[in-house]
Design a protein around this motif. Structure first.
Motif, mmCIF file in Angstrom:
data_model
loop_
_atom_site.group_PDB
_atom_site.id
_atom_site.type_symbol
_atom_site.label_atom_id
_atom_site.label_comp_id
_atom_site.label_asym_id
_atom_site.label_seq_id
_atom_site.Cartn_x
_atom_site.Cartn_y
_atom_site.Cartn_z
ATOM 1 N N ALA A 13 0.805 -1.204 0.000
ATOM 2 C CA ALA A 13 0.000 0.000 0.000
ATOM 3 C C ALA A 13 0.839 1.255 0.000
ATOM 4 O O ALA A 13 0.608 2.181 -0.778
ATOM 5 N N SER A 14 1.797 1.208 0.847
ATOM 6 C CA SER A 14 2.635 2.409 0.939
ATOM 7 C C SER A 14 3.315 2.679 -0.405
ATOM 8 O O SER A 14 3.445 3.811 -0.847
ATOM 9 N N PHE A 15 3.720 1.640 -1.063
ATOM 10 C CA PHE A 15 4.350 1.792 -2.370
ATOM 11 C C PHE A 15 3.379 2.362 -3.389
ATOM 12 O O PHE A 15 3.745 3.190 -4.219
ATOM 13 N N GLN A 16 2.156 1.832 -3.316
ATOM 14 C CA GLN A 16 1.125 2.305 -4.229
ATOM 15 C C GLN A 16 0.955 3.815 -4.100
ATOM 16 O O GLN A 16 0.876 4.532 -5.091
ATOM 17 N N ASP A 17 0.957 4.262 -2.851
ATOM 18 C CA ASP A 17 0.848 5.703 -2.615
ATOM 19 C C ASP A 17 1.983 6.429 -3.318
ATOM 20 O O ASP A 17 1.781 7.416 -4.026
ATOM 21 N N LEU A 18 3.070 5.870 -3.046
ATOM 22 C CA LEU A 18 4.276 6.453 -3.657
ATOM 23 C C LEU A 18 4.119 6.535 -5.174
ATOM 24 O O LEU A 18 4.394 7.548 -5.815
ATOM 25 N N ALA A 19 3.637 5.467 -5.712
ATOM 26 C CA ALA A 19 3.479 5.389 -7.170
ATOM 27 C C ALA A 19 2.484 6.407 -7.653
ATOM 28 O O ALA A 19 2.714 7.082 -8.663
ATOM 29 N N LEU A 20 1.460 6.525 -6.948
ATOM 30 C CA LEU A 20 0.413 7.458 -7.382
ATOM 31 C C LEU A 20 0.927 8.891 -7.365
ATOM 32 O O LEU A 20 0.548 9.728 -8.155
ATOM 33 N N GLU A 21 1.785 9.139 -6.403
ATOM 34 C CA GLU A 21 2.342 10.479 -6.322
ATOM 35 C C GLU A 21 3.052 10.846 -7.628
ATOM 36 O O GLU A 21 3.132 11.996 -8.028
ATOM 37 N N ARG A 22 3.556 9.892 -8.156
ATOM 38 C CA ARG A 22 4.310 10.179 -9.390
ATOM 39 C C ARG A 22 3.523 9.672 -10.585
ATOM 40 O O ARG A 22 4.011 8.909 -11.398
ATOM 41 N N ALA A 23 2.393 10.056 -10.622
ATOM 42 C CA ALA A 23 1.453 9.487 -11.572
ATOM 43 C C ALA A 23 1.902 9.566 -13.018
ATOM 44 O O ALA A 23 1.598 8.701 -13.806
ATOM 45 N N HIS A 24 2.649 10.609 -13.424
ATOM 46 C CA HIS A 24 2.970 10.670 -14.871
ATOM 47 C C HIS A 24 4.169 9.812 -15.243
ATOM 48 O O HIS A 24 4.532 9.731 -16.378
ATOM 49 N N ASP A 25 4.786 9.159 -14.272
ATOM 50 C CA ASP A 25 5.790 8.154 -14.648
ATOM 51 C C ASP A 25 5.086 6.860 -14.973
ATOM 52 O O ASP A 25 4.019 6.577 -14.455
ATOM 53 N N LEU A 26 5.684 6.079 -15.837
ATOM 54 C CA LEU A 26 5.109 4.764 -16.132
ATOM 55 C C LEU A 26 5.548 3.852 -15.009
ATOM 56 O O LEU A 26 6.734 3.802 -14.662
ATOM 57 N N ILE A 27 4.569 3.154 -14.454
ATOM 58 C CA ILE A 27 4.921 2.215 -13.406
ATOM 59 C C ILE A 27 4.392 0.866 -13.817
ATOM 60 O O ILE A 27 3.266 0.742 -14.312
ATOM 61 N N ALA A 28 5.243 -0.135 -13.690
ATOM 62 C CA ALA A 28 4.782 -1.479 -14.003
ATOM 63 C C ALA A 28 5.327 -2.417 -12.943
ATOM 64 O O ALA A 28 6.466 -2.261 -12.493
ATOM 65 N N VAL A 29 4.491 -3.359 -12.554
ATOM 66 C CA VAL A 29 4.956 -4.385 -11.622
ATOM 67 C C VAL A 29 4.901 -5.701 -12.395
ATOM 68 O O VAL A 29 3.892 -6.007 -13.039
ATOM 69 N N CYS A 30 5.985 -6.436 -12.351
ATOM 70 C CA CYS A 30 6.040 -7.688 -13.121
ATOM 71 C C CYS A 30 6.416 -8.821 -12.184
ATOM 72 O O CYS A 30 7.051 -8.599 -11.153
ATOM 73 N N ASP A 31 6.092 -10.018 -12.646
ATOM 74 C CA ASP A 31 6.596 -11.161 -11.866
ATOM 75 C C ASP A 31 8.044 -11.405 -12.295
ATOM 76 O O ASP A 31 8.532 -10.772 -13.237
ATOM 77 N N PRO A 32 8.715 -12.279 -11.622
ATOM 78 C CA PRO A 32 10.143 -12.452 -11.968
ATOM 79 C C PRO A 32 10.380 -12.855 -13.421
ATOM 80 O O PRO A 32 11.448 -12.647 -13.965
ATOM 81 N N ALA A 33 9.320 -13.416 -14.081
ATOM 82 C CA ALA A 33 9.481 -13.800 -15.489
ATOM 83 C C ALA A 33 9.222 -12.647 -16.422
ATOM 84 O O ALA A 33 9.285 -12.802 -17.634
ATOM 85 N N GLY A 34 8.905 -11.467 -15.884
ATOM 86 C CA GLY A 34 8.737 -10.294 -16.729
ATOM 87 C C GLY A 34 7.299 -10.105 -17.195
ATOM 88 O O GLY A 34 7.043 -9.267 -18.042
ATOM 89 N N VAL A 35 6.367 -10.828 -16.637
ATOM 90 C CA VAL A 35 4.976 -10.656 -17.034
ATOM 91 C C VAL A 35 4.350 -9.573 -16.151
ATOM 92 O O VAL A 35 4.505 -9.588 -14.920
ATOM 93 N N ILE A 36 3.678 -8.616 -16.811
ATOM 94 C CA ILE A 36 3.120 -7.480 -16.089
ATOM 95 C C ILE A 36 1.966 -7.944 -15.200
ATOM 96 O O ILE A 36 1.091 -8.689 -15.667
ATOM 97 N N VAL A 37 2.022 -7.520 -13.968
ATOM 98 C CA VAL A 37 0.882 -7.790 -13.076
ATOM 99 C C VAL A 37 0.140 -6.498 -12.745
ATOM 100 O O VAL A 37 -1.037 -6.498 -12.417
#
Ligand code: ADP
Length: 943
Positions: A13-37
């Motif tokens: 959650a805390s990270f999500q907040d962080l991410a939202l703060e920087r909303a115009h950056d592209l943020i992607a979370v992937c699994d270790p195999a590189g698949v976007i989650v």
């Protein structure tokens, strides 16, 4: 959102907040195999729906060229690390690429392992675009810089290739240009094999004439549809993608750039734009550099030519200042360098020389062709320069032309200086040699001539000349000359006081070795050639510098030597001078030899003249077997005129000379007296002659002296023949008379009257024959002893002939008929009647005698002009033409052995000839030698 991700979202959650703060950056979370989650809402700026991104490979959105960096970064994060500032292009939904700078960090699961990777990417496209621009500008700058710096086209092209590789990130690159034959050729490249280049060279999408050529981009060679061979070649080289970028200048395609990638590659506008920009720059630079190279080449050529030509080239401006001088010009006037010459004031330069025209008159500076050219006049003249400092003289032909500007004003003068010194010197030498040869050949007074030669050679060739000749084994100076007339006397005196007899004196060396001697520094050798210090002193006083001594030798004989020397300021002798001196010496030697030969010949000629009056034959054969002398007696014996004998080989003149010479042993020396005298037969024109010959050898050959014994031998032979025939001739009638007388004396034999008369007839006719033989002998002896006088009177020729025939007819055998043919009213003949009767008797008697088989003997008398001619014709044995001259000789008989049984003394015709000659007449015979003879006697008519 995946369940797994949601289940962990509490810690997230805390990270999500962080991410939202920087909303115009592209943020992607992937699994270790590189698949976007998870994909942040900002992905929408790339045209993607963030919700739809989950489940897709994040690498699908990254530019293939940057994928490597992406993969590496993700692997690092998956391993628990963090990455910062990885730039990569992200694909937009409509297929464009935008630069982002990404950083990544791992999210650990409860087990402590990395469960997710989170990446944050910031749009850096502007920055990247700027960087690209900077790169482009940088690339252009480098190209421009390279163009400015490159000293050659190839350097420039190499630089361009480097720049392109650096600026576009291609794997390899190359530049090709059309050559003169419009074939596309590789000029610079990186990473291309020789084989590849040779195979693809010449391949081009455009011709030089193609208008507005467009780059040809091949993202993937396999799909390009190239011809099979080309595709294979490109792939074998490991190239997967390539781009052709035209180099255009003006309306023409001058070449191309090639960019290559080893993997398939989508060519971007930027790459192509950059390549085109570089290409544009390069095309014009290429053309410019080519032109510049050509210009430089031609200037280089010109400069090389100017440097290497033997002609001096000088440029001067209107104010008379030298601005250019090539090496030959600099050398010609004795400056060390062009700069030296250019920096020297003109009047100073001119002051170094004396200048004269062809005819020897001085030339004013204003008249020099260069000055005249500055006045607008082209001119040419031959100038003799004398370098004041060295005294050296040079000849030049100077040609000068003005250079005009557009307005017709003279801006410069170009002078071309052609050094003709060598040619002049050569011509002068030839002229000198010719004058010397003329002098030498024109006279046989060679010693005087050699003295004149010394005069001729100074100063044309040498500063001094000395001629030394052998005289009675001692060297004597016959000519000496010095440029300084006062020193001529000194030289002469020196030669008398100190003859060049010192062992080391060059004259001695020349004479000893037979080789010319070159003395580079006479003064240095003065001591070694001097007799004593005073002599050395005198040599120093003469100031000779260099010297050449040429021995005078001809046909192995040394006559002496000529010494040539230089006296400053004349330049010292060179090898060329030695050649001339040797040639001069050779000619002088020949002249000397000729003169001596001539003297010898003259002396010999006097001796030869005396030999002409000698009865003995004399001829001289030189060492080469050539006849050199042939006296009158030799002419008589060999029947060869001197003109045909002298100068020819004796073997050609005297038949079978080898055998003859073998029998003669010459005395070794004239003083030893004549050699053994041999009597040898030689064949002369078919007949044999006997010579009593001896020979003496001397240095020049062999002298043969001989006496012709042929006549004597013949007379001897004839005499012995005569004795035998005469004794036979006498014995025969005597035997007959004796027999007849004995018979008449006998008492026991009764003889008929007729028989007795017959015997008495034999006695009288044989006695008559005896009388005639004795008569002949008497006549001959009287003729020989000069006791025979003739009393010429006017006689009746016809009457005389008739009397003779009448008298002889009683003795003539019946088989022979005697006829007389006398013309009417013949003039009387002037003759001694007894002698004429004797002549006619002998001739008719012979005609009868030599007609053993009978026939008619006709005696005809005619008048021929003022002469009376007697012709006695017979049909007898005839006289062979070869013997017709000899039958009139004393004792000569054709048939001494009496094979035809006709006897005689061989005196009859001799007596006839002698008598006829004494009566001022002629006698001869004509016969073909087979049948019949005609003897003719001509005597003057009386009155
Ligand atoms: P001879 O006493 O031998 O006759 P001659 O002096 O009279 O001497 O002649 C010389 C030679 O000339 C003779 O031996 C003979 O051979 C030749 N001879 C002279 N007259 C005649 C002739 N009428 N016919 C042929 N041979 C002749």
């Amino acid at each position: 959102m995946s369940t797994e991700y949601a289940s962990q979202s509490a810690g997230f959650a805390s990270f999500q907040d962080l991410a939202l703060e920087r909303a115009h950056d592209l943020i992607a979370v992937c699994d270790p195999a590189g698949v976007i989650v998870y994909a942040s809402p900002s992905w929408a700026t790339l045209g993607w729906d963030p919700a739809e991104l989950a489940g897709r490979q994040v690498l699908d959105f990254i530019h293939p060229d940057d994928a490597g960096r992406g993969t590496a970064g993700m692997a690092q994060v998956a391993a628990g690390g963090e990455v910062e500032a990885v730039t990569a292009r992200y694909r937009t939904a409509d297929g464009r690429w935008i630069w982002f700078e990404a950083s990544g960090a791992p999210i650990h699961g409860p087990d402590g392992r990395v469960a997710y990777l989170v990446g944050v990417a910031r749009d850096v496209s502007e920055r990247e675009a700027l960087k690209e621009r900077v790169q482009e500008v940088d690339a252009l700058y480098r190209v421009a810089d390279a163009i400015a710096r490159a000293s050659s086209l190839d350097e420039l092209l190499n630089e361009a290739v480097e720049t392109l590789i650096a600026a576009t990130g291609v794997d390899r690159a190359s530049v090709l240009l059309f050559d003169e034959a419009d074939v596309m050729r590789f000029r610079a490249w990186r990473g291309l094999s020789d084989e590849y280049r040779s195979k693809t060279e010449g391949h081009t999408p455009w011709t030089p004439e193609t208008r507005d050529p467009e780059p040809v981009l091949v993202p993937d060679v396999v799909l390009a549809g190239f011809e099979d061979w080309l595709e294979r070649t490109i792939r074998e080289e490991g190239i997967a993608s390539l781009a052709f970028v035209p180099l255009v200048h003006g309306d023409r395609v001058v070449g191309k750039f090639m960019l290559y990638h080893d993997d398939p590659h989508e060519w971007t506008d930027r790459e192509i734009r950059l390549a085109r920009m570089v290409a544009n720059h390069l095309a014009s630079a290429t053309v410019r550099t080519r032109a510049r190279d050509a210009l430089r080449d031609s200037r280089l050529q010109l400069e090389t030519i100017m440097r290497t030509v033997d002609e001096g080239i000088v440029l001067q401006t209107v104010d008379g200042k030298l601005v250019y001088a090539n090496e030959a010009a600099v050398r010609g006037v004795g400056f060390a360098s062009a700069a030296d010459m250019i920096n020297t004031e003109r009047h100073e330069t001119l002051a170094r020389f004396e200048m004269h025209a062809d005819d020897g008159s001085p030339i004013a500076a204003d008249d020099l062709p260069g000055r005249r050219a500055l006045r607008g006049e082209a001119s040419e003249r031959t100038i003799r320069y004398r370098v004041k400092e060295t005294g050296e003289e040079r000849w030049s032909v100077v040609r000068a032309n003005p250079v005009f500007d557009e307005d017709g004003n003279v801006t410069m003068a170009v002078s071309v200086i052609h050094d003709v010194t060598e040619a002049r010197a050569g011509a002068e030498r030839i002229a000198f040699l010719m004058r010397a040869s003329e002098l030498l050949n024109g006279t046989l007074q060679v010693e005087e001539t050699l003295a004149a030669l010394a005069d001729l050679a100074v100063p044309a060739f040498a500063g001094h000349v000395t001629v030394d000749l052998y005289e009675d084994g001692n060297l004597r100076c016959v000519g000496a000359r010095h440029v300084d007339p006062e020193k001529t006397e000194l030289m002469r005196k020196l030669r008398v006081d100190y003859p060049p007899t010192v062992f080391d004196h060059p004259v001695q060396r020349a004479i000893r070795t037979g080789e010319p001697q070159f003395v580079a520094d006479v003064q240095a050798e003065a001591e070694s050639m001097a007799h004593d210090p005073a002599h050395a002193e005198a040599i120093h006083a003469l100031q000779n510098e260099s010297g050449i001594v040429v021995p005078l030798i001809a046909r192995g004989r040394t006559f002496g030597a000529i010494t040539f020397g230089t006296v400053p300021p004349q330049r010292p002798f060179t090898a060329g001078d030695q050649a001339l001196a040797v040639e001069l010496g050779r000619r002088a030697s020949v002249a000397l030899d000729n003169a001596l030969l001539y003297r010898e010949v003259e002396a010999r000629a006097q001796a030869a003249e005396a030999l002409e009056f000698v009865d003995d034959g004399v001829f001289l054969v030189d060492r080469d077997g050539v006849i050199r002398l042939w006296n009158a007696a030799a002419v008589k014996t060999f029947r060869v005129k001197p003109g045909k004998a002298v100068g020819r080989r004796v073997a050609e003149v005297i038949k079978d000379w080898g055998t003859v010479a073998d029998r003669i042993t010459p005395a070794a020396e004239p003083t030893a007296g004549a050699g053994a005298v041999e009597t040898v037969p030689v064949e002369v024109k078919g007949s044999e002659r006997w010579l009593s010959i001896s020979a003496v050898r001397f240095s020049g050959g062999t002298v043969y002296a001989f006496r012709d014994l042929t006549e004597e031998r013949a007379v001897e032979e004839l005499k012995s023949d005569f004795v035998s025939t005469v004794s036979h001739e006498l014995r025969t009638p005597l035997a007959a008379i004796y027999g007849a007388a004995l018979t008449l004396q006998r008492d026991d034999v009764r003889l008929e009257d007729s028989q007795r008369y017959g015997l008495l007839d034999v006695i009288s006719s044989e006695a008559d024959r005896l009388a005639r033989i004795v008569n002949d002998i008497l006549w001959a002896s009287r003729l020989d002893s000069g006791q025979m006088g003739v009393a010429i009177e006017s006689c009746d020729a016809a009457k005389l002939v008739k009397q003779v025939i009448e008298a002889l007819s009683h003795h003539a055998p019946s088989s022979v008929r005697l006829d007389v043919e006398a013309a009417d009213s013949l003039p009387p003949v002037a003759a001694d009647p007894d002698k004429l009767r004797q002549v006619l008797t002998n001739l008719v008697d012979n005609a009868v005698k030599y007609s053993p088989d009978g026939g008619t003997v006709t005696v005809a008398v005619t008048a021929v002009g003022s002469r009376i001619r007697f012709r006695i014709d017979d049909q007898g044995l005839g006289v062979p033409p070869s013997e017709q001259g000899r039958i009139f000789e004393k004792f000569f008989r054709l048939d001494p052995q009496l094979t035809r049984g006709v006897g005689g003394t061989g005196l009859g015709l001799y007596i006839c000839r002698e008598l006829v000659q004494r009566m001022h007449g002629r006698i001869w015979v004509a016969s073909d030698g087979r049948r019949g003879s005609t003897f003719t006697v001509e005597l003057p008519a009386a009155g």
